[in-house]
Scaffold this motif. Sequence first.
Motif, mmCIF file in Angstrom:
data_model
loop_
_atom_site.group_PDB
_atom_site.id
_atom_site.type_symbol
_atom_site.label_atom_id
_atom_site.label_comp_id
_atom_site.label_asym_id
_atom_site.label_seq_id
_atom_site.Cartn_x
_atom_site.Cartn_y
_atom_site.Cartn_z
ATOM 1 N N THR A 379 0.831 -1.205 0.000
ATOM 2 C CA THR A 379 0.000 0.000 0.000
ATOM 3 C C THR A 379 0.864 1.253 0.000
ATOM 4 N N VAL A 380 1.858 1.298 0.903
ATOM 5 C CA VAL A 380 2.739 2.465 0.985
ATOM 6 C C VAL A 380 3.534 2.624 -0.301
ATOM 7 N N TYR A 381 4.044 1.533 -0.826
ATOM 8 C CA TYR A 381 4.821 1.571 -2.063
ATOM 9 C C TYR A 381 3.992 2.152 -3.205
ATOM 10 N N ASN A 382 2.750 1.726 -3.321
ATOM 11 C CA ASN A 382 1.883 2.234 -4.386
ATOM 12 C C ASN A 382 1.530 3.702 -4.185
ATOM 13 N N LEU A 383 1.356 4.112 -2.937
ATOM 14 C CA LEU A 383 1.098 5.528 -2.666
ATOM 15 C C LEU A 383 2.293 6.381 -3.068
ATOM 16 N N ILE A 384 3.501 5.899 -2.763
ATOM 17 C CA ILE A 384 4.708 6.646 -3.141
ATOM 18 C C ILE A 384 4.808 6.741 -4.657
ATOM 19 N N LYS A 385 4.630 5.629 -5.361
ATOM 20 C CA LYS A 385 4.736 5.633 -6.824
ATOM 21 C C LYS A 385 3.731 6.594 -7.456
ATOM 22 N N ALA A 386 2.534 6.659 -6.871
ATOM 23 C CA ALA A 386 1.487 7.520 -7.425
ATOM 24 C C ALA A 386 1.649 8.979 -7.019
ATOM 25 N N GLY A 387 2.599 9.265 -6.125
ATOM 26 C CA GLY A 387 2.776 10.639 -5.654
ATOM 27 C C GLY A 387 1.638 11.121 -4.779
ATOM 28 N N GLU A 388 0.937 10.195 -4.135
ATOM 29 C CA GLU A 388 -0.194 10.543 -3.278
ATOM 30 C C GLU A 388 0.295 11.106 -1.947
ATOM 31 N N PRO A 389 -0.381 12.120 -1.409
ATOM 32 C CA PRO A 389 0.020 12.658 -0.101
ATOM 33 C C PRO A 389 -0.405 11.724 1.030
ATOM 34 N N PHE A 390 0.538 11.376 1.872
ATOM 35 C CA PHE A 390 0.247 10.547 3.041
ATOM 36 C C PHE A 390 1.314 10.825 4.087
ATOM 37 N N GLU A 391 1.076 10.325 5.277
ATOM 38 C CA GLU A 391 2.049 10.477 6.347
ATOM 39 C C GLU A 391 2.124 9.169 7.127
ATOM 40 N N LEU A 392 3.333 8.785 7.493
ATOM 41 C CA LEU A 392 3.537 7.649 8.379
ATOM 42 C C LEU A 392 4.026 8.182 9.714
ATOM 43 N N MET A 393 3.263 7.955 10.748
ATOM 44 C CA MET A 393 3.651 8.404 12.073
ATOM 45 C C MET A 393 4.755 7.500 12.607
ATOM 46 N N PRO A 394 5.465 7.923 13.678
ATOM 47 C CA PRO A 394 6.549 7.084 14.218
ATOM 48 C C PRO A 394 6.113 5.666 14.552
ATOM 49 N N SER A 395 4.841 5.488 14.912
ATOM 50 C CA SER A 395 4.315 4.156 15.200
ATOM 51 C C SER A 395 3.972 3.387 13.922
ATOM 52 N N HIS A 396 4.200 4.032 12.762
ATOM 53 C CA HIS A 396 3.844 3.508 11.438
ATOM 54 C C HIS A 396 2.333 3.430 11.234
ATOM 55 N N THR A 397 1.601 4.253 11.987
ATOM 56 C CA THR A 397 0.201 4.484 11.658
ATOM 57 C C THR A 397 0.154 5.317 10.382
ATOM 58 N N LEU A 398 -0.627 4.886 9.422
ATOM 59 C CA LEU A 398 -0.739 5.578 8.140
ATOM 60 C C LEU A 398 -1.843 6.616 8.209
ATOM 61 N N VAL A 399 -1.528 7.839 7.814
ATOM 62 C CA VAL A 399 -2.516 8.904 7.703
ATOM 63 C C VAL A 399 -2.695 9.184 6.219
ATOM 64 N N TYR A 400 -3.933 8.930 5.722
ATOM 65 C CA TYR A 400 -4.154 9.047 4.276
ATOM 66 C C TYR A 400 -5.623 9.333 3.999
ATOM 67 N N ASP A 401 -5.863 10.311 3.152
ATOM 68 C CA ASP A 401 -7.213 10.610 2.666
ATOM 69 C C ASP A 401 -8.197 10.798 3.812
ATOM 70 N N GLY A 402 -7.765 11.509 4.852
ATOM 71 C CA GLY A 402 -8.638 11.808 5.981
ATOM 72 C C GLY A 402 -8.793 10.692 6.993
ATOM 73 N N GLY A 403 -8.138 9.560 6.781
ATOM 74 C CA GLY A 403 -8.249 8.437 7.705
ATOM 75 C C GLY A 403 -6.927 8.122 8.369
ATOM 76 N N MET A 404 -7.010 7.418 9.503
ATOM 77 C CA MET A 404 -5.818 6.952 10.213
ATOM 78 C C MET A 404 -5.892 5.435 10.324
ATOM 79 N N TYR A 405 -4.793 4.776 9.957
ATOM 80 C CA TYR A 405 -4.778 3.323 9.883
ATOM 81 C C TYR A 405 -3.609 2.797 10.723
ATOM 82 N N PRO A 406 -3.857 2.357 11.943
ATOM 83 C CA PRO A 406 -2.782 1.831 12.790
ATOM 84 C C PRO A 406 -2.114 0.622 12.146
ATOM 85 N N ALA A 407 -0.837 0.456 12.434
ATOM 86 C CA ALA A 407 -0.097 -0.661 11.857
ATOM 87 C C ALA A 407 -0.613 -2.001 12.349
#
Length: 418
Positions: A379-407
């Motif tokens: 998922t992260v790899y595809n987001l990077i390739k697509a140039g999509e804005p996202f954030e990975l918190m230190p806990s590796h919780t993904l913040v993307y498209d208004g949602g938060m996704y714990p690892a």
Amino acid sequence: MLANFFETVQAAQLTKELQQLEYQVQVRHQVINQAGEILTPVLNDWQLTDHPSVQIDAASDQVILTTKFHPQIDGVLDELTLLADAVETSLDANQLTWPYAMPSRLTNPAHLALAQTAPTQLINRAAVSIKFNPLLLMQLYTRAYHTEYADQASFNAAVVQKVSDRLHMYQWFITYMFGNSPFVPEGFGAANEIGCRSIAGTLWHLQQRPAFTMTHDERGLANGITFENIELDGQSLTGVASTTLDFLALFTLFCLTLPNDDPSADELAGAQELNAYVASEEAATHTLAQEGAAAILNAVTRFATDLNFNTRSTTVLNLLRSRIEDAHQTPAAELAKQGFNGSILSYGRQQADDLKAAWLADNALLPSLADLVPLQQTTVYNLIKAGEPFELMPSHTLVYDGGMYPASVSWPECENNR
């Protein structure tokens, strides 16, 4: 000059804000084959048009990785490592990241022509941007400098100009400590048998490229400085160590708070010539500016103590002191030892091989996210390739498209939206 700047910061109880910097790193590097020839990176399934973090320079065939600004050095290095992982995943196993500043060898006619007309475009390097806390600049202006400067913009420009002038005066110190290009590569011009400190620095000087530039905020106000030519250290796929960034942060603040008068045009010109000389010195010998280097380090050490700078500064200062006391411990001298007939091509290929092997040994799509399950890494790899804005918190919780996704849970929503 900005009179009594450090004393003003201390009196205003703003030393904490003084250290609240933001960091961005851009790395340019080339990809080679097993023969050391530069390849054109193929990232066909990437959305490279207007990609915010990854580009390819069509002239130099360099991959360009650019992080966002981060308030912590570890954060910017985490993002840089993740970007490097994503690019490495897209390369074949026999395609290697060249880890040094000067190219491996030039065989492509376009590269050979570029070496004659714009050789600095072929330098693999890091550009490090450091921004000051805008609240610090605003409070200092309103409290102490509003009568000296017409407006906030003038004050900010004076602050950054002061840093830039001092960095130009002491650029030779950076070259001595971090220069890492002892030999001219094949196809680049006349070879040198004795390794010097910085071929890259010499070319930068000859081409009159600015070593430091100002950064600006969205309103056009000067707010920081960019180190334009930090040479890759050869020790990782990113080429940038945390100790290097720790030093640049400390040295930037040191230059900002120096109480000496503004340098004259003649002094700045003399400093530029000294930097060119230090770059050309034999890497394993003491520098002509040995006493000056020791004096600067002592002053930086006192400043770090007065500022109560972060605990990692001790490691950095000890590293610098060892390089002053023994030139053999500088990066350029260490690399020059590996040269054969005035070339590091053989050693560099082996180092590139070793870095690739270590990366492959993690047996993960994105080794820096090896704690995530394969589907999450994808998922992260595809987001990077697509140039999509996202954030990975230190806990590796993904913040993307208004949602938060714990690892700790699956990410079906991200899989649907990527």
